[in-house]
Design an enzyme around this catalytic site. Structure first.
Site, short mmCIF file in Angstrom:
data_model
loop_
_atom_site.label_atom_id
_atom_site.label_comp_id
_atom_site.label_asym_id
_atom_site.label_seq_id
_atom_site.Cartn_x
_atom_site.Cartn_y
_atom_site.Cartn_z
CD GLU A 76 -2.95 -1.14 0.41
OE1 GLU A 76 -3.20 -0.07 -0.18
OE2 GLU A 76 -3.57 -2.18 0.20
CB CYS B 270 -2.52 6.71 2.12
SG CYS B 270 -3.85 5.84 2.95
P1 NAP Z 1 8.29 4.70 4.81
O1 NAP Z 1 9.40 5.62 5.14
O2 NAP Z 1 8.35 3.97 3.53
O3 NAP Z 1 8.20 3.70 6.05
C1 NAP Z 1 7.16 2.76 6.14
C2 NAP Z 1 7.60 1.61 7.03
O4 NAP Z 1 8.63 0.87 6.38
C3 NAP Z 1 8.17 2.03 8.37
O5 NAP Z 1 7.73 1.12 9.36
C4 NAP Z 1 9.67 1.91 8.15
O6 NAP Z 1 10.40 1.72 9.34
C5 NAP Z 1 9.71 0.68 7.28
N1 NAP Z 1 10.93 0.51 6.51
C6 NAP Z 1 11.77 1.46 6.05
N2 NAP Z 1 12.76 0.88 5.34
C7 NAP Z 1 12.54 -0.45 5.37
C8 NAP Z 1 13.23 -1.58 4.82
N3 NAP Z 1 14.33 -1.45 4.08
N4 NAP Z 1 12.73 -2.81 5.06
C9 NAP Z 1 11.60 -2.98 5.78
N5 NAP Z 1 10.92 -1.95 6.32
C10 NAP Z 1 11.38 -0.70 6.11
O7 NAP Z 1 6.89 5.46 4.81
P2 NAP Z 1 6.30 6.48 5.89
O8 NAP Z 1 7.06 7.76 5.78
O9 NAP Z 1 6.16 5.83 7.23
O10 NAP Z 1 4.82 6.69 5.34
C11 NAP Z 1 4.43 7.70 4.44
C12 NAP Z 1 4.03 7.12 3.11
O11 NAP Z 1 3.11 6.06 3.33
C13 NAP Z 1 3.30 8.10 2.23
O12 NAP Z 1 3.87 8.04 0.96
C14 NAP Z 1 1.86 7.59 2.20
O13 NAP Z 1 1.17 7.84 1.00
C15 NAP Z 1 2.04 6.14 2.40
N6 NAP Z 1 0.85 5.56 3.01
C16 NAP Z 1 0.09 4.73 2.24
C17 NAP Z 1 -1.04 4.16 2.78
C18 NAP Z 1 -1.88 3.23 1.97
O14 NAP Z 1 -2.73 2.55 2.55
N7 NAP Z 1 -1.71 3.13 0.67
C19 NAP Z 1 -1.41 4.42 4.10
C20 NAP Z 1 -0.60 5.28 4.84
C21 NAP Z 1 0.53 5.84 4.28
P3 NAP Z 1 11.11 2.97 10.10
O15 NAP Z 1 10.01 3.92 10.44
O16 NAP Z 1 11.70 2.31 11.29
O17 NAP Z 1 12.09 3.52 9.14
#
Ligand code: NAP
Length: 524
Positions: free
Chosen positions: A257, A296
């Site tokens: 997602e 999102c």
């Molecule tokens: P993110 O930086 O991609 O992080 C998401 C999750 O992935 C966090 O728990 C992060 O851990 C983890 N992560 C980071 N690098 C990883 C790796 N190499 N391997 C495994 N896990 C890893 O995203 P975010 O800043 O939290 O969220 C914002 C984005 O999410 C926006 O673009 C938004 O559109 C999207 N979003 C989408 C939805 C949907 O349902 N489509 C819902 C909500 C948000 P750490 O925090 O420990 O780095």
């Protein structure tokens, strides 16, 4: 003194060593807790889930698993005020935003608890009726959906620490898979407290739900072919997870997602001040400002007939002017800060990029006027509107998701519905598009042309103006996810939400024999 958050793995709270990061109240910048980013024994946690939690869940009926979900919801609901306060302090949420996350989570758990009750004493799903395979009615085919024998690994985004954890866990646990959930580090404070409550009150059998805080570290190195990874977050991280060597080597099922440039369209001939017009103004305002635009599903692109652009913009500005921004705990404040300094920097960089292609017609890059916040404190960004002259002229507006309180108005020609649809589809795959119109021919034409590019279409019209939930709320009854840049994932949608965690297997053989071995299943 702030606390150091721990992981809950293998039935015990575990210190997380290594370099720590600070978790901060985004309104006051006060440090709330620290989180270690060092290595953890993720291989043991996954093995524990498979052997202990998985075995317990598979032995349970859907009704029993549903009762676990209801117990989780009741536990969290009993501590609702504490959780809402924590959400406000740790996430910059207003009380309304906090309810959206926390109550959204418990509501989704209860919806799946109800599905469990309806499925009753069965332990697996029977997918459809017998299919005759030969001349004789004895030789038939069936399909069965059994819980997968691995772990549901849930990696969540920062913006919904409660709902994100709950909605994923609801589907996996009801399907019969144990969960290892990893909250995003920046807002893990709330998620950890929710886990503590479940552990303190022994709500779940040990091994059914574990929590990994800090970095994902080597977690994905230890996945196997029966595991499922469900990820919510940025498209970049989603791609890294999909390409992880162990995920590729074991063909691990992955649901992504990711981000999305959601759209809203004001249909042709919608008159100013009509119910449909006002509904759209209200819902765009909500989407821009609820959770400071960190949803999102939030509307990022607003398509308006050229002749109506000026009037619509004036109404939208007027509506945004009514939103007080500031300390989310203060009376009358409707929008708080962004969740972290990193978020603020990313959003302001995104605004600067949009400004190279679109005219900023409302707001500015900066906090604006704040209620009850000392100057230079907190991670605030005032709502911003951009406007394009021609929708096709730009790339950034259709490509860059600014994950904050910002949207761009884009004019279209009323006579050119195909041109409108092709501009909308430049988003390359969205979670939700909203069509505001009372014209059913227009609504039908839009569905034909944009449904394939979006996970959900929200039709706003005068007939539903009073009951509309808007595009922002993700409902357990409807699927959530979208194609292309939205990650190509699919979650929720009632029974459909369990499909990710179930293996569909075809059976062929003697009809009475198959009927007998399927006796503990339920046909859906
Ligand atoms: P993110 O930086 O991609 O992080 C998401 C999750 O992935 C966090 O728990 C992060 O851990 C983890 N992560 C980071 N690098 C990883 C790796 N190499 N391997 C495994 N896990 C890893 O995203 P975010 O800043 O939290 O969220 C914002 C984005 O999410 C926006 O673009 C938004 O559109 C999207 N979003 C989408 C939805 C949907 O349902 N489509 C819902 C909500 C948000 P750490 O925090 O420990 O780095």
């Amino acid at each position: 003194m702030s606390s150091q958050l721990k992981s809950y793995l293998c039935g015990a709270w575990q210190e997380v060593v290594g370099e720590s990061v600070e978790l901060v109240n985004p309104t006051t910048e006060e440090v709330l807790a620290t989180v270690g980013r060092g290595a953890q024994d993720t291989a043991a946690a996954l093995a524990f889930a498979r052997e202990v939690g998985g075995a317990k869940l598979k032995a349970m009926s859907f009704a029993d698993r549903g009762q676990l979900l209801a117990a989780m919801a009741k536990c969290w609901h009993a501590h609702r005020n504490e959780l809402l306060d924590l959400s406000m302090i740790s996430g910059g949420n207003t009380r309304g935003d906090a309810k959206f996350d926390v109550d959204g989570g418990t509501g989704t758990l209860m919806a799946y608890a109800k599905i469990g009750e309806q499925l009753g004493e069965a332990q697996f799903l029977i997918d459809g009726s017998p299919i005759r395979l030969s001349r004789s009615p004895r030789y038939v085919g069936r399909h069965v959906q059994m819980p997968r024998a691995g772990v549901a690994i849930h990696i969540n985004a920062f913006n919904f620490p409660a709902w994100g954890m709950a909605e994923k866990a609801a589907c996996a646990i009801l399907a019969g898979m144990p969960v290892l959930t990893k909250p995003a580090t920046s807002t893990a404070f709330l998620a950890v407290r929710m886990m503590e409550l479940l552990v303190e009150e022994s709500v779940l059998p040990v091994g059914v739900l574990q929590m990994l805080v800090g970095s994902a570290g080597d977690l994905l190195d230890h996945v196997c072919g029966q595991d499922v990874v469900a990820f919510t977050g940025s498209a970049d991280t989603g791609q890294r997870i999909r390409k992880h060597p162990a995920v590729v080597a074991h063909s691990v099922r992955v649901n992504v997602e990711a981000d999305s440039l959601n759209s809203a369209v004001l249909g042709p001939k919608v008159k100013p001040e009509s119910e449909t017009w006002d509904l759209m103004v209200r819902e765009v305002t909500t989407d821009l400002t609820q959770k400071a635009g960190q949803k999102c599903t939030a509307i990022r692109r607003v398509f308006v007939p050229s002749e109506q652009l000026e009037t619509f913009l004036a109404d939208l500005k007027n509506s945004l002017d009514g939103i007080r921004v500031g300390n989310p705990g203060s009376k009358g404040v409707r929008m708080g800060p962004l969740a972290s300094r990193q978020q603020l920097e990313d959003v302001q960089a995104g605004l600067a990029m949009l400004q190279t292609e679109a005219e900023m017609v409302h707001g500015s890059i900066g906090p604006g006027t704040l209620v009850d916040v000392p100057s230079n404190q907190g991670y605030f960004q005032t709502p911003v509107l951009f406007q394009l002259e021609h929708g096709q002229q730009t790339t950034a507006v259709h490509q860059r998701e600014v994950f904050g309180p910002a949207a761009t108005l884009i004019p279209y020609s009323e006579g050119d519905i195909e041109g409108l649809a092709s501009m909308l589809n430049l988003g390359a795959g969205g979670l939700v598009a909203s069509i505001y119109s009372d014209d059913r021919t227009f609504a039908g034409a839009m569905m034909q042309q944009v449904a394939a590019f979006n996970g959900r279409l929200n039709f706003g019209s005068k007939k539903v103006a009073e009951m509309s939930m808007g595009p922002g709320a993700v409902l357990p009854q409807l699927i959530h996810g979208g194609p292309g840049r939205a990650g190509a994932g699919e979650e929720l949608g009632g029974l459909r939400g369990m499909a990710l965690y179930l293996q569909r297997t075809a059976l062929q053989g003697d009809e009475p024999m198959l009927a007998e071995i399927l006796a503990s299943g339920v046909e859906v």
